[in-house]
Design a protein around this motif. Structure first.
Motif, short mmCIF file in Angstrom:
data_model
loop_
_atom_site.label_atom_id
_atom_site.label_comp_id
_atom_site.label_asym_id
_atom_site.label_seq_id
_atom_site.Cartn_x
_atom_site.Cartn_y
_atom_site.Cartn_z
N LEU A 83 0.82 -1.21 0.00
CA LEU A 83 0.00 0.00 0.00
C LEU A 83 0.86 1.26 0.00
O LEU A 83 0.57 2.21 -0.73
N GLN A 84 1.90 1.26 0.79
CA GLN A 84 2.80 2.41 0.82
C GLN A 84 3.55 2.54 -0.51
O GLN A 84 3.77 3.65 -1.01
N ALA A 85 3.93 1.40 -1.09
CA ALA A 85 4.61 1.43 -2.38
C ALA A 85 3.67 1.96 -3.46
O ALA A 85 4.07 2.75 -4.31
N ALA A 86 2.41 1.53 -3.40
CA ALA A 86 1.41 2.03 -4.36
C ALA A 86 1.23 3.53 -4.21
O ALA A 86 1.09 4.25 -5.20
N ALA A 87 1.27 4.02 -2.98
CA ALA A 87 1.13 5.46 -2.75
C ALA A 87 2.29 6.22 -3.38
O ALA A 87 2.10 7.24 -4.06
N GLY A 88 3.51 5.74 -3.17
CA GLY A 88 4.67 6.39 -3.76
C GLY A 88 4.63 6.37 -5.28
O GLY A 88 4.90 7.37 -5.93
#
Length: 176
Positions: A83-88
């Motif tokens: 999820l954090q990678a998708a946000a970045g």
């Protein structure tokens, strides 16, 4: 390719179906895409590290070693925190769309080359999409990547379908 038109058609239909499922389940497609990308980075890391071991006496050792470590760290982070990678990645997509849109608009406005209105329209659409993604962040991080992957799969599928139909028609029109 004449004999493989049915295979091209089946591949195209499969891509359209998978792409439609990705669009319908954009969140799941986003997580799957980010996780798969992370996995590819870890595989790339292993390859870089193996290359570093084989080139340890050469000049490229340090570059391959550092690239392998970087790929491994980023890949593992993406796999463990999708999820954090998708946000970045979503923020990078938004920034790329905004910059790309502005470059197209300015380029078309400054140099009225053949087809410049279409390039300018493309620039406005791209800029709008980038602003839309950015303004709807962080919620857009849950669906943008999956939606874009789904759209790409659908268009790729239709390309294969149209190619299969074209190949089949050409083969039927031309006797052996």
């Amino acid at each position: 390719m004449r004999d493989a038109w049915v295979l091209l058609l089946v591949l195209g239909i499969a891509l359209v179906v998978v792409g439609s499922l990705a669009i319908a389940s954009a969140f799941i497609a986003t997580l799957a895409t980010v996780t798969l990308f992370g996995t590819f980075l870890v595989i790339g890391a292993a390859m870089q590290l193996v290359n570093a071991i084989y080139a340890r006496s050469g000049r490229g050792f340090l570059v391959h070693l550092l690239a392998g470590i970087l790929y491994a760290v980023i890949g593992l982070m993406m796999m463990n925190h999708p999820l954090q990678a998708a946000a970045g990645l979503t923020l990078m997509i938004a920034a790329a769309y905004m910059v790309g849109g502005i470059v197209r608009i300015v380029g078309a406005a400054v140099d009225h080359f053949h087809g410049w209105p279409w390039v300018m329209l493309n620039g406005f659409v791209t800029l709008f999409l980038g602003i839309y993604i950015w303004r709807h962040f962080p919620e857009s991080a849950f669906w943008v990547i999956g939606l874009f992957v789904g759209i790409e799969l659908v268009f790729s599928g239709w390309t294969w379908i149209m190619m299969a139909i074209t190949v089949h028609r050409a083969a039927a029109a031309k006797p052996d």
